[in-house]
Design a protein around this motif. Structure first.
Motif, PDB file in Angstrom:
ATOM      1  N   ARG A  16     -54.627  28.865 -49.771  1.00 14.68           N
ATOM      2  CA  ARG A  16     -53.884  27.953 -50.661  1.00 14.68           C
ATOM      3  C   ARG A  16     -54.296  28.168 -52.112  1.00 14.68           C
ATOM      4  NH1 ARG A  16     -52.224  22.304 -51.121  1.00 14.68           N
ATOM      5  NH2 ARG A  16     -53.372  21.266 -52.795  1.00 14.68           N
ATOM      6  N   SER A  17     -55.607  28.260 -52.338  1.00 10.19           N
ATOM      7  CA  SER A  17     -56.136  28.462 -53.686  1.00 10.19           C
ATOM      8  C   SER A  17     -55.680  29.803 -54.261  1.00 10.19           C
ATOM      9  CB  SER A  17     -57.666  28.391 -53.662  1.00 10.19           C
ATOM     10  OG  SER A  17     -58.195  28.623 -54.953  1.00 10.19           O
ATOM     11  N   ARG A  18     -55.706  30.842 -53.442  1.00 11.93           N
ATOM     12  CA  ARG A  18     -55.315  32.181 -53.906  1.00 11.93           C
ATOM     13  C   ARG A  18     -53.859  32.210 -54.339  1.00 11.93           C
ATOM     14  NH1 ARG A  18     -56.023  35.958 -49.311  1.00 11.93           N
ATOM     15  NH2 ARG A  18     -55.655  37.630 -50.841  1.00 11.93           N
ATOM     16  N   VAL A  19     -52.984  31.565 -53.565  1.00 11.86           N
ATOM     17  CA  VAL A  19     -51.565  31.550 -53.907  1.00 11.86           C
ATOM     18  C   VAL A  19     -51.353  30.819 -55.232  1.00 11.86           C
ATOM     19  CG1 VAL A  19     -49.288  30.665 -53.250  1.00 11.86           C
ATOM     20  CG2 VAL A  19     -50.771  31.690 -51.516  1.00 11.86           C
ATOM     21  N   TYR A  20     -51.934  29.624 -55.346  1.00 15.65           N
ATOM     22  CA  TYR A  20     -51.713  28.834 -56.559  1.00 15.65           C
ATOM     23  C   TYR A  20     -52.276  29.535 -57.792  1.00 15.65           C
ATOM     24  CZ  TYR A  20     -51.531  25.072 -59.913  1.00 15.65           C
ATOM     25  OH  TYR A  20     -51.273  24.339 -61.054  1.00 15.65           O
ATOM     26  N   HIS A  21     -53.499  30.034 -57.695  1.00 12.27           N
ATOM     27  CA  HIS A  21     -54.137  30.611 -58.880  1.00 12.27           C
ATOM     28  C   HIS A  21     -53.521  31.945 -59.281  1.00 12.27           C
ATOM     29  CE1 HIS A  21     -57.219  27.609 -59.675  1.00 12.27           C
ATOM     30  NE2 HIS A  21     -57.325  27.460 -58.374  1.00 12.27           N
ATOM     31  N   MET A  42     -46.497  37.136 -44.404  1.00 10.85           N
ATOM     32  CA  MET A  42     -45.413  36.283 -44.880  1.00 10.85           C
ATOM     33  C   MET A  42     -45.455  34.891 -44.244  1.00 10.85           C
ATOM     34  SD  MET A  42     -43.079  36.079 -47.107  1.00 10.85           S
ATOM     35  CE  MET A  42     -42.869  37.786 -47.638  1.00 10.85           C
ATOM     36  N   PRO A  43     -45.720  34.752 -42.924  1.00  9.11           N
ATOM     37  CA  PRO A  43     -45.796  33.397 -42.354  1.00  9.11           C
ATOM     38  C   PRO A  43     -46.880  32.543 -43.008  1.00  9.11           C
ATOM     39  CG  PRO A  43     -45.528  35.005 -40.599  1.00  9.11           C
ATOM     40  CD  PRO A  43     -45.778  35.783 -41.850  1.00  9.11           C
ATOM     41  N   THR A  44     -48.051  33.140 -43.272  1.00  6.24           N
ATOM     42  CA  THR A  44     -49.135  32.406 -43.925  1.00  6.24           C
ATOM     43  C   THR A  44     -48.731  32.008 -45.339  1.00  6.24           C
ATOM     44  OG1 THR A  44     -50.841  33.521 -42.632  1.00  6.24           O
ATOM     45  CG2 THR A  44     -51.535  32.523 -44.703  1.00  6.24           C
ATOM     46  N   LEU A  45     -48.104  32.934 -46.059  1.00  9.89           N
ATOM     47  CA  LEU A  45     -47.656  32.646 -47.418  1.00  9.89           C
ATOM     48  C   LEU A  45     -46.619  31.525 -47.422  1.00  9.89           C
ATOM     49  CD1 LEU A  45     -47.451  33.168 -50.436  1.00  9.89           C
ATOM     50  CD2 LEU A  45     -45.864  35.036 -49.943  1.00  9.89           C
ATOM     51  N   LEU A  46     -45.657  31.590 -46.551  1.00  9.63           N
ATOM     52  CA  LEU A  46     -44.605  30.582 -46.502  1.00  9.63           C
ATOM     53  C   LEU A  46     -45.158  29.192 -46.218  1.00  9.63           C
ATOM     54  CD1 LEU A  46     -41.800  32.567 -44.620  1.00  9.63           C
ATOM     55  CD2 LEU A  46     -41.802  31.857 -47.030  1.00  9.63           C
ATOM     56  N   GLN A  47     -46.159  29.123 -45.344  1.00  8.89           N
ATOM     57  CA  GLN A  47     -46.771  27.831 -45.034  1.00  8.89           C
ATOM     58  C   GLN A  47     -47.467  27.250 -46.268  1.00  8.89           C
ATOM     59  OE1 GLN A  47     -46.498  25.898 -42.376  1.00  8.89           O
ATOM     60  NE2 GLN A  47     -47.829  24.350 -43.350  1.00  8.89           N
ATOM     61  N   ASN A  48     -48.182  28.086 -47.009  1.00  5.60           N
ATOM     62  CA  ASN A  48     -48.866  27.621 -48.220  1.00  5.60           C
ATOM     63  C   ASN A  48     -47.873  27.241 -49.305  1.00  5.60           C
ATOM     64  OD1 ASN A  48     -51.999  27.911 -48.147  1.00  5.60           O
ATOM     65  ND2 ASN A  48     -51.250  29.686 -47.035  1.00  5.60           N
ATOM     66  N   VAL A  49     -46.811  28.009 -49.442  1.00  6.00           N
ATOM     67  CA  VAL A  49     -45.779  27.685 -50.422  1.00  6.00           C
ATOM     68  C   VAL A  49     -45.139  26.345 -50.092  1.00  6.00           C
ATOM     69  CG1 VAL A  49     -43.478  28.346 -51.245  1.00  6.00           C
ATOM     70  CG2 VAL A  49     -45.300  30.054 -51.120  1.00  6.00           C
ATOM     71  N   LYS A  50     -44.881  26.114 -48.814  1.00  8.15           N
ATOM     72  CA  LYS A  50     -44.295  24.847 -48.380  1.00  8.15           C
ATOM     73  C   LYS A  50     -45.190  23.669 -48.757  1.00  8.15           C
ATOM     74  CE  LYS A  50     -42.729  22.421 -44.206  1.00  8.15           C
ATOM     75  NZ  LYS A  50     -42.584  22.514 -42.715  1.00  8.15           N
ATOM     76  N   GLU A  51     -46.490  23.799 -48.506  1.00  7.90           N
ATOM     77  CA  GLU A  51     -47.427  22.712 -48.816  1.00  7.90           C
ATOM     78  C   GLU A  51     -47.542  22.473 -50.320  1.00  7.90           C
ATOM     79  OE1 GLU A  51     -51.091  23.716 -46.946  1.00  7.90           O
ATOM     80  OE2 GLU A  51     -50.295  23.564 -44.900  1.00  7.90           O
ATOM     81  N   LEU A  52     -47.620  23.554 -51.085  1.00  9.39           N
ATOM     82  CA  LEU A  52     -47.742  23.403 -52.533  1.00  9.39           C
ATOM     83  C   LEU A  52     -46.472  22.823 -53.147  1.00  9.39           C
ATOM     84  CD1 LEU A  52     -49.618  26.760 -53.273  1.00  9.39           C
ATOM     85  CD2 LEU A  52     -50.538  24.462 -53.629  1.00  9.39           C
ATOM     86  N   LYS A  53     -45.317  23.185 -52.591  1.00 13.11           N
ATOM     87  CA  LYS A  53     -44.058  22.601 -53.060  1.00 13.11           C
ATOM     88  C   LYS A  53     -44.012  21.108 -52.761  1.00 13.11           C
ATOM     89  CE  LYS A  53     -40.603  26.309 -53.061  1.00 13.11           C
ATOM     90  NZ  LYS A  53     -39.362  26.810 -52.404  1.00 13.11           N
ATOM     91  N   ILE A  58     -45.888  23.674 -57.223  1.00 13.51           N
ATOM     92  CA  ILE A  58     -45.124  24.872 -57.527  1.00 13.51           C
ATOM     93  C   ILE A  58     -43.648  24.558 -57.334  1.00 13.51           C
ATOM     94  CG2 ILE A  58     -46.995  26.442 -56.886  1.00 13.51           C
ATOM     95  CD1 ILE A  58     -45.483  27.054 -54.309  1.00 13.51           C
ATOM     96  N   MET A  59     -42.787  25.409 -57.914  1.00  9.08           N
ATOM     97  CA  MET A  59     -41.349  25.172 -57.855  1.00  9.08           C
ATOM     98  C   MET A  59     -40.611  26.495 -57.986  1.00  9.08           C
ATOM     99  SD  MET A  59     -41.129  23.502 -61.689  1.00  9.08           S
ATOM    100  CE  MET A  59     -39.352  23.345 -61.729  1.00  9.08           C
TER     101      MET A  59
END
Length: 374
Positions: A16-21, A42-53, A58-59
């Motif tokens: 989560r931190s890696r995606v946001y930063h 991609m599944p891991t990324l999509l899950q983190n994007v969903k949570e951050l959204k 993020i937007m």
């Protein structure tokens, strides 16, 4: 909770931190590029994007240009998801500051309000803060907290002001602020806050000495991107380095301090403002030129001592620093003449901020704390 479960939680937090930063530091990107840069499925990324959204952190930023095929969606940080407030308390003024998660200034106000160590001052300060927030249409639930910069030494526990002669608040209890302000409070010495703001703004610097040339002279030591306060919180008090033994009296009671020669007050002639002084200097005013040459001489001594001690970039800041862009070359020439090692003098920088640096830096303390938790 088992060790495996803890390890899995750590991995999730780290992803989560890696995606946001990544998005915070590099700007909006497509999902494909993010997955490639982070080497993340991609599944891991999509899950983190969903949570951050879901947390509004993020937007989507539209779609990316494509040479063919379907144009990919682009996502990035929502810097307006949270806001932070900064207060810079001086003897005669208060600066109110509102910034976003990137450190961008959203609103700024500087008012005349003379400090007094009494109940009326602190009560009215909170009313003025709330008026400022009302004028900004600031949503209170978005506020991370209030950072407060003060011209003195803050103890390690942020409970007392150990050196407060400028404000006549020596030994003052910071609970006077904290108990009244209805938001989390963090405190900083004004020069440390100003240095942190300049470092944040520069982005590409790690080790910096910040020399604050305002109504008093202060400073900050920033090593590996972090403020170094010293073992007793007194690091960076460059205004009290002695450059002229037995010289002019400083407000600290000693003689010959940098503060006595390089504070902004040395350039305010017969009621002139700093704007007046530098305007007349640029037009060749003889009185201003004479005063400037003497001021520059002592400033060069201070710079030489700091460079010899720390061997890193030096940012000239504070009220005077913001006027020095047109004079930094001549300052560098004078430093070059007296340089111990004969090095190229490319380490002298001028500040980005003028009156607002300490308030920005104070607000950034909450932003930094918030980002470290993502």
């Amino acid at each position: 909770m088992t060790e495996n479960m803890l390890n899995n939680m750590d991995v999730k937090r780290n992803n989560r931190s890696r995606v946001y930063h990544l998005l915070y530091e590099h700007g909006p990107e497509s999902l494909k590029n993010i997955a490639g840069i982070l080497d993340m499925s991609m599944p891991t990324l999509l899950q983190n994007v969903k949570e951050l959204k879901a947390e509004n952190l993020i937007m989507e930023f539209g779609v990316k240009e494509s040479t063919g095929g379907r144009r990919p969606k682009v996502i990035g940080c929502n810097f307006n998801a949270k806001i932070s407030v900064g207060l810079d308390i001086t003897r005669n003024h208060v600066v109110f500051m509102l910034i976003d998660l990137k450190g961008n200034i959203l609103q700024y106000s500087r008012i005349r309000y003379t400090f007094k160590n009494d109940k009326e001052y602190f009560d009215n300060l909170v009313l003025k803060l709330e008026d400022f927030l009302d004028n900004c249409n600031a949503s209170r639930d978005m506020i991370l907290g209030v950072g407060i910069s003060l011209p003195g030494i803050i103890d390690a526990d942020s409970r007392y002001m150990l050196g407060g002669k400028v404000l006549d608040f020596d030994g003052g209890n910071l609970e006077e602020f904290r108990s009244r302000i209805p938001y989390p409070c963090l405190f900083s010495n004004d020069a440390n806050a100003g240095g942190f703001a300049e470092l944040w703004r520069a982005g590409n610097l790690e080790n910096v000495i910040y020399l604050s040339l305002s109504n008093t002279v202060g400073g900050a030591i920033l090593i590996n991107g972090q403020n170094y306060y010293g073992e007793t919180q007194k690091g960076g008090e460059f205004g009290h380095l002695i450059i002229q033994p037995g010289g002019r009296e400083c407000y600290c009671g000693r003689r010959g301090c940098v503060n006595a020669y390089c504070s902004a007050n040395n350039l305010r002639l017969d009621g002139e403002t700093l704007e007046d002084f530098f305007e007349m200097l640029s037009k060749g005013g003889e009185v201003q030129k004479k005063v400037w040459i003497e001021y520059r001489e002592y400033l060069v001594l201070a710079i030489l001592n700091l460079r010899t001690s720390f061997d890193c970039d030096i940012i000239l800041g504070g009220y005077v620093g913001s006027f020095l862009r047109d004079y930094v070359d001549e300052i560098a020439q004078e430093v070059q003449k007296n340089s111990l090692f004969g090095e190229d003098v490319n380490f002298i920088k001028t500040c980005h901020y003028q009156y607002e640096s300490a308030a920005v830096g104070a607000a950034l303390m909450h932003v930094k704390e918030f980002l470290s938790g993502i």
